[in-house]
Design a protein around this motif. Structure first.
Motif, PDB file in Angstrom:
ATOM      1  N   PHE A 788     -18.816   6.442 101.649  1.00  0.00           N
ATOM      2  CA  PHE A 788     -17.493   6.286 102.213  1.00  0.00           C
ATOM      3  C   PHE A 788     -16.623   5.290 101.200  1.00  0.00           C
ATOM      4  O   PHE A 788     -17.210   4.240 101.274  1.00  0.00           O
ATOM      5  N   VAL A 789     -15.398   5.467 100.934  1.00  0.00           N
ATOM      6  CA  VAL A 789     -14.597   4.801 100.379  1.00  0.00           C
ATOM      7  C   VAL A 789     -13.423   5.012 100.875  1.00  0.00           C
ATOM      8  O   VAL A 789     -12.747   6.130 101.060  1.00  0.00           O
ATOM      9  N   SER A 790     -12.608   3.821 101.212  1.00  0.00           N
ATOM     10  CA  SER A 790     -11.138   3.846 101.775  1.00  0.00           C
ATOM     11  C   SER A 790     -10.152   4.506 100.847  1.00  0.00           C
ATOM     12  O   SER A 790     -10.395   4.109  99.529  1.00  0.00           O
ATOM     13  N   THR A 791      -9.106   4.991 101.176  1.00  0.00           N
ATOM     14  CA  THR A 791      -7.943   5.628 100.495  1.00  0.00           C
ATOM     15  C   THR A 791      -7.378   4.431  99.482  1.00  0.00           C
ATOM     16  O   THR A 791      -7.334   3.278  99.599  1.00  0.00           O
ATOM     17  N   GLY A 792      -7.504   4.697  97.875  1.00  0.00           N
ATOM     18  CA  GLY A 792      -7.078   3.873  96.998  1.00  0.00           C
ATOM     19  C   GLY A 792      -8.250   2.868  96.408  1.00  0.00           C
ATOM     20  O   GLY A 792      -7.851   2.003  95.526  1.00  0.00           O
ATOM     21  N   SER A 793      -9.361   3.112  97.017  1.00  0.00           N
ATOM     22  CA  SER A 793     -10.448   1.986  96.727  1.00  0.00           C
ATOM     23  C   SER A 793     -11.506   3.072  95.708  1.00  0.00           C
ATOM     24  O   SER A 793     -11.594   4.234  95.696  1.00  0.00           O
ATOM     25  N   TYR A 794     -12.248   2.093  95.003  1.00  0.00           N
ATOM     26  CA  TYR A 794     -12.956   2.520  94.249  1.00  0.00           C
ATOM     27  C   TYR A 794     -14.491   1.824  94.081  1.00  0.00           C
ATOM     28  O   TYR A 794     -14.525   0.612  94.257  1.00  0.00           O
ATOM     29  N   LEU A 795     -15.703   2.687  94.249  1.00  0.00           N
ATOM     30  CA  LEU A 795     -16.943   1.990  94.369  1.00  0.00           C
ATOM     31  C   LEU A 795     -17.825   2.499  93.108  1.00  0.00           C
ATOM     32  O   LEU A 795     -17.837   3.349  92.950  1.00  0.00           O
ATOM     33  N   VAL A 796     -18.114   1.265  92.277  1.00  0.00           N
ATOM     34  CA  VAL A 796     -18.741   1.584  91.148  1.00  0.00           C
ATOM     35  C   VAL A 796     -20.292   1.075  91.313  1.00  0.00           C
ATOM     36  O   VAL A 796     -20.520  -0.167  91.487  1.00  0.00           O
ATOM     37  N   PHE A 797     -21.324   1.968  91.274  1.00  0.00           N
ATOM     38  CA  PHE A 797     -22.852   1.372  91.361  1.00  0.00           C
ATOM     39  C   PHE A 797     -23.780   2.311  90.700  1.00  0.00           C
ATOM     40  O   PHE A 797     -23.227   3.350  90.130  1.00  0.00           O
ATOM     41  N   PRO A 798     -24.893   1.927  90.548  1.00  0.00           N
ATOM     42  CA  PRO A 798     -25.528   0.710  90.817  1.00  0.00           C
ATOM     43  C   PRO A 798     -25.281  -0.266  89.841  1.00  0.00           C
ATOM     44  O   PRO A 798     -24.988  -0.033  88.502  1.00  0.00           O
ATOM     45  N   THR A 799     -25.416  -1.376  90.015  1.00  0.00           N
ATOM     46  CA  THR A 799     -25.168  -2.497  89.408  1.00  0.00           C
ATOM     47  C   THR A 799     -26.255  -3.648  89.479  1.00  0.00           C
ATOM     48  O   THR A 799     -26.280  -4.398  90.448  1.00  0.00           O
ATOM     49  N   PRO A 800     -27.296  -3.950  88.426  1.00  0.00           N
ATOM     50  CA  PRO A 800     -27.309  -3.239  87.118  1.00  0.00           C
ATOM     51  C   PRO A 800     -27.712  -2.033  87.237  1.00  0.00           C
ATOM     52  O   PRO A 800     -28.297  -1.411  88.257  1.00  0.00           O
ATOM     53  N   VAL A 801     -27.714  -1.175  86.173  1.00  0.00           N
ATOM     54  CA  VAL A 801     -28.055   0.434  85.926  1.00  0.00           C
ATOM     55  C   VAL A 801     -28.884   0.464  84.776  1.00  0.00           C
ATOM     56  O   VAL A 801     -28.859  -0.175  83.790  1.00  0.00           O
ATOM     57  N   LYS A 802     -30.207   1.173  85.075  1.00  0.00           N
ATOM     58  CA  LYS A 802     -31.217   1.291  84.068  1.00  0.00           C
ATOM     59  C   LYS A 802     -30.642   2.276  83.075  1.00  0.00           C
ATOM     60  O   LYS A 802     -30.060   3.397  83.488  1.00  0.00           O
ATOM     61  N   LYS A 803     -30.848   2.225  81.769  1.00  0.00           N
ATOM     62  CA  LYS A 803     -30.486   2.896  80.801  1.00  0.00           C
ATOM     63  C   LYS A 803     -31.013   4.518  81.125  1.00  0.00           C
ATOM     64  O   LYS A 803     -32.204   4.603  81.413  1.00  0.00           O
ATOM     65  N   ASN A 804     -30.332   5.296  80.766  1.00  0.00           N
ATOM     66  CA  ASN A 804     -30.676   7.046  80.938  1.00  0.00           C
ATOM     67  C   ASN A 804     -30.330   7.354  82.256  1.00  0.00           C
ATOM     68  O   ASN A 804     -30.428   8.516  82.808  1.00  0.00           O
ATOM     69  N   GLU A 805     -30.149   6.421  83.183  1.00  0.00           N
ATOM     70  CA  GLU A 805     -29.787   6.751  84.739  1.00  0.00           C
ATOM     71  C   GLU A 805     -28.376   6.789  84.670  1.00  0.00           C
ATOM     72  O   GLU A 805     -27.473   6.421  83.925  1.00  0.00           O
ATOM     73  N   ASP A 806     -27.674   7.657  85.593  1.00  0.00           N
ATOM     74  CA  ASP A 806     -26.247   8.189  85.727  1.00  0.00           C
ATOM     75  C   ASP A 806     -25.700   6.820  86.673  1.00  0.00           C
ATOM     76  O   ASP A 806     -26.238   6.307  87.535  1.00  0.00           O
ATOM     77  N   LEU A 807     -24.564   6.248  86.276  1.00  0.00           N
ATOM     78  CA  LEU A 807     -23.790   5.468  87.048  1.00  0.00           C
ATOM     79  C   LEU A 807     -22.784   6.253  87.684  1.00  0.00           C
ATOM     80  O   LEU A 807     -22.335   7.479  87.604  1.00  0.00           O
ATOM     81  N   GLN A 808     -22.602   5.690  89.077  1.00  0.00           N
ATOM     82  CA  GLN A 808     -21.632   6.663  90.064  1.00  0.00           C
ATOM     83  C   GLN A 808     -20.313   5.815  90.446  1.00  0.00           C
ATOM     84  O   GLN A 808     -20.560   4.516  90.591  1.00  0.00           O
ATOM     85  N   VAL A 809     -19.342   6.499  90.560  1.00  0.00           N
ATOM     86  CA  VAL A 809     -17.937   6.205  91.014  1.00  0.00           C
ATOM     87  C   VAL A 809     -17.739   6.921  92.110  1.00  0.00           C
ATOM     88  O   VAL A 809     -17.505   8.181  92.241  1.00  0.00           O
ATOM     89  N   LEU A 810     -17.441   5.946  93.367  1.00  0.00           N
ATOM     90  CA  LEU A 810     -17.006   6.744  94.701  1.00  0.00           C
ATOM     91  C   LEU A 810     -15.341   6.433  94.607  1.00  0.00           C
ATOM     92  O   LEU A 810     -15.034   5.105  94.445  1.00  0.00           O
TER      93      LEU A 810
END
Length: 870
Positions: A788-810
């Motif tokens: 869940f992300v409210s309107t106009g918001s952005y969530l970037v995870f995980p941090t830190p992220v392991k190399k070769n794993e995917d970063l996610q943006v909600l």
């Protein structure tokens, strides 16, 4: 004019070239190859007949014929190659007698769901002769392979090195019709449910080696496939005739084909619509049986291929019920032959000769279509009960005659006989391929009346290549084409008769033969189906059948077995129809039907009306399984079944509508349930469930967590359980601060539970379901996540992220935003458009380190942050 002359000259040259190249040293082809086939490198399938097998082996060894195979006892080499190679290597060789060519591979002749064993009186045989089930007999199914793990075939499959590697539903269906065990469901019971089965590939449309039949005790081979319409006596037909002579107790059963609406383009009957469209040269063989198709009331279907054979012989010999292709028709006949072979062995103490099996089948068939034999339905429609009766009454003769000699059999015809039928069959030697007439040994059948000094000849059809002639009724005369001859005589005078068989022209010496005969008595009435062991579903329409001779109408009545009181069902039923559609009472009970004809009553078996139980699998845990079903009125207890070595076996009786079973109770993971009435009678078993593929978990079948509306912090939680048995309560839990906390608890009150969480935080929230049993045991679901992300918001995870794993943006609703990653010097390392509410961004191209990110839209920065890649 000059152009026409040139064209004529070209055609003449091509014709002369074709004749020369296809007739060297007297070699003949099964069909004329067109110019393109002869001049190209197109691969065709060739069967080549040699004078002896030694020469074949020499050719294989010396010419390195890759992919070639040969049938030793038939002197046949099979090879897939071009005409050019055939012309170069074989066409002008003295040792080569005949070359058969086809551009088509055999194809299955259709099979679809459902079949009815009552239409051809098979169910009547199973009720009257319950111990005659194919025990001790083996059938070969020549086509693709059936599923050897099928529980309806389990435990009765013989290993075969000749089997195809391809497994098809068609082959499975044929095996089930012939010998299905009734394990999975009631309509999966085949004709000969105890017979053994073997499989042989139909890649080569030729008989198998004699050793295959003899070593496996195979006495029936089913062939439910076809190729092109091929009206000539070719190498394949000759090979199957030879196979029948080499194995005199073996019956080859062919489907006639599904090309009844096509017209032959070759042979004597070319261009005659509606005739001579059997699918395959091999179906021109004399000693086999070709089976056509009729509906459940004996009406020929338009798809069923018909005769005559290329030389005017009667084909198909017999028909059987099926509405979707002749494959099933052939399979039904194959199964019935297995029953006849078993019963004959018990009654006579000897193996049933193939010629006698044919004589019994043909003599016992019900005449349909035109009166007497015809080119569309042969000698009639399969009647399994009559066939068994001829063995039981021993209305059979075996004999042998030499050239110009005869053999007589005395016969006394009693009074009150409406018709006598006599059928003569013999296995004939294989003719030379391309013979104008296939028959070699010509026997003659006649019936002589001692009282009238009259001689009655068999029925013979008019084989003249004209539709009117082919559809004409048969006439009594000497038959010089068929190795099956039949005499019928209506309303014969009582007295002494003799059946005569004469060796009219037997160039090969003494010929054995078989005769079957039968009497029809008037008046006669007998119920045939349903019978005592048949499934009669409550509240549905069931076709009931009878046999009738000489009666015009009757009244049908029904009574319950526990309270004899006859109730009228139909008045003045037309008995010539041989069936009526019965509206079965919507109850579980034993009943009788009776037919009132004048002052006489004719009673059915005791019939069991029943309902199927519909079991489900509630849960599948590590050590146990629960089976549940709804209560069925009329049943006081229920019997559970699991597979034995070959058949479903009862192992537990319960009065409840659910039972928890240890997994060790199952054999092969299957379970089936039948209801049991007060009087101890059992209903039909349910469909056999494989508990491993019913989608049931250990109580928890599914657990979902769904965001209700984008932009609103509300989540719906939905749990489906497989069973409420022994469940105390249901809970939902949410992960907070590293541990789960309860957000909802309810007592068990159904199979589905819902809860709405209105306190959803931004980011990822994890939930799980909890099932608490009465004994204190707890069962958890897998955890599920809501993003869940409210309107106009952005969530970037995980941090830190392991190399070769995917970063996610909600985000809530993506609208052209761009994600940019920069290194410590401000250089752009990665750029990705955000297209989804949950966008995955690969880090595979980025080295470990510290980075900064920006989310931009129309060059405006919406969010920034730091990233660490490990």
């Amino acid at each position: 004019m000059k152009k026409c002359a040139v064209l004529y000259l070209v055609i003449l040259v091509l014709f002369i070239d074709s004749v020369k190249s296809q007739s060297k040293n007297g070699v003949k082809f099964s069909r004329q190859l067109d110019y393109k086939e002869r001049s190209s490198n197109k691969k065709l399938l060739f069967n080549i007949l040699f004078r002896d097998s030694l020469t074949i082996q020499q050719y294989i060894n010396s010419h390195n014929l890759v992919g070639a195979a040969y049938l030793k006892e038939q002197n046949i080499l099979t090879i897939q190659t071009s005409y050019k190679i055939i012309e170069q290597e074989f066409l002008d060789k003295q040792e080569v007698l005949y070359i058969n060519v086809t551009s088509q591979k055999p194809k299955e002749e259709l099979a679809v769901k459902g079949f009815d064993l009552s239409a051809n009186k098979v169910s009547a045989v199973q009720n009257k002769y319950p111990n005659i089930n194919g025990q001790g007999q083996t059938v070969s199914i020549k086509e693709n392979k059936y599923d050897t793990t099928d529980i309806d075939l389990k435990g009765r499959i013989r290993y075969s090195p000749l089997a195809s590697s391809a497994i098809t539903n068609h082959a499975n269906f044929m095996a089930t019709i012939i010998a299905g065990a009734d394990n999975s469901i009631n309509y999966a019971k085949g004709v000969a449910s105890a017979a053994l089965m073997s499989s042989s590939s139909f890649d080569q449309v030729l008989p198998d080696p004699n050793s295959y039949y003899s070593q496996n005790n195979i006495t029936v081979q089913n062939h439910s496939y076809g190729t092109e319409i091929d009206n000539n006596y070719g190498l394949n037909a000759a090979a199957f005739d030879k196979s029948s002579n080499d194995n005199p107790n073996l019956v080859h059963v062919f489907s006639s084909g599904n090309s009844g609406n096509l017209t032959s383009t070759s042979g004597r009957y070319a261009g005659i619509a509606g005739y001579a469209n059997l699918t395959g040269n091999f179906k021109m063989s004399k000693n086999s049986i070709a089976v056509g198709e009729v509906d459940s009331f004996g009406i020929q279907t338009s798809v069923s291929s018909v005769g005559p054979a290329y030389d005017g012989r009667i084909k198909p010999e017999i028909t059987a019920f099926q509405m979707n292709g002749t494959s099933e028709s052939a399979a039904l006949v194959s199964g019935v032959i297995l029953l006849l072979q078993q019963y004959y062995k018990i009654q006579m103490g000897a193996e049933l000769p193939a010629a006698m099996a044919k004589a019994i089948l043909i003599n016992s068939a019900d005449d349909i279509g035109n009166a007497g034999p015809d080119y569309k339905t042969g000698f009639g429609n399969l009647n399994a009960l009559h066939a068994m009766s001829e063995i039981e009454r021993n209305t059979l003769f075996n004999g042998a005659v030499a050239n110009k000699t005869s053999q007589q059999f005395n016969l006394t015809i009693p009074s009150n006989i409406s018709k006598i039928k006599i059928t003569l069959c013999w296995n004939d030697l294989a003719a030379q391929p391309s013979s104008t007439v296939a028959l070699i040994n010509d026997l003659d059948l006649s019936l002589t009346s001692t009282l009238l000094q009259d001689t009655i000849r068999p029925w013979v059809l008019n084989g003249f290549p004209n539709a009117d002639s082919l559809s004409a009724l048969p006439k009594r005369k000497r038959d010089s084409l068929n190795n099956i001859e039949q005499i019928t005589l209506g309303n014969p005078l009582a007295g002494s008769y003799s059946i005569n068989v004469v060796g009219y022209n037997l160039p090969t010496g003494t010929v054995p033969f078989s005769i079957a005969y039968s009497f029809d008595t008037i008046p006669f009435f007998k119920w045939q189906s349903p019978g005592k062991n048949d499934f009669i579903p409550a509240g549905q329409i069931r076709v009931s059948r009878w046999e009738n001779i000489g009666n015009s109408s009757g009244d049908i009545e029904m009574s319950y077995a526990n309270n004899i009181s006859w109730n009228s069902i139909l008045v003045n039923q037309d008995l010539t129809k041989s069936y009526f559609k019965w509206n079965v009472p919507d109850t579980i009970a034993k009943v009788f039907l009776r037919m009132k004809i004048g002052n006489n009553y004719y009673y059915s078996d005791t019939l069991q009306i029943s309902r199927l139980v519909n079991p489900t699998i509630g849960f599948v845990c590590n050590d146990s399984v629960i089976v549940e079903w709804k209560k069925v009125n009329g049943y006081n207890s229920y019997v559970l079944y699991t597979p034995g070595n070959s058949y479903m076996m009862p192992f537990k009786e319960v009065t409840d509508t659910s039972v928890v079973l240890p997994k060790t109770a199952f054999n092969g993971n299957y379970i089936s349930v039948a209801g049991k009435a007060n009087d101890g009678s059992l209903g039909k078993r349910s469909y056999a469930l494989n508990y491993t593929n019913q989608g049931a978990g250990c109580y928890i079948n599914s657990f979902l967590a769904l965001l209700t509306t984008t932009g609103v912090n509300v989540a719906d939680l939905i749990l489906a359980i497989g069973s409420s048995f022994n469940v105390k309560d249901i809970s939902f839990e949410k992960l907070k601060g590293g541990s789960y906390v309860n957000v909802y608890t309810t007592a068990v009150n159904g199979m589905e539970y819902r809860f709405t969480d209105r306190e959803l935080a931004e980011g990822i929230t994890y939930y799980r379901a909890k099932v608490l049993l009465n004994n204190g045991r707890v069962i958890y679901s897998d955890k599920v996540a809501v993003f869940f992300v409210s309107t106009g918001s952005y969530l970037v995870f995980p941090t830190p992220v392991k190399k070769n794993e995917d970063l996610q943006v909600l985000t809530s609703i993506p609208n052209g935003e761009i994600f940019i990653m920069r290194d410590m010097l401000g250089r752009i390392i990665l750029k990705k458009e955000i297209q989804f509410a949950r966008q995955y961004i690969s880090t595979r191209s980025v080295i470990a380190g510290i980075y900064y990110y920006q989310i931009l839209k129309s060059n405006a920065v919406l969010k920034t942050g730091r990233l660490v890649i490990l």
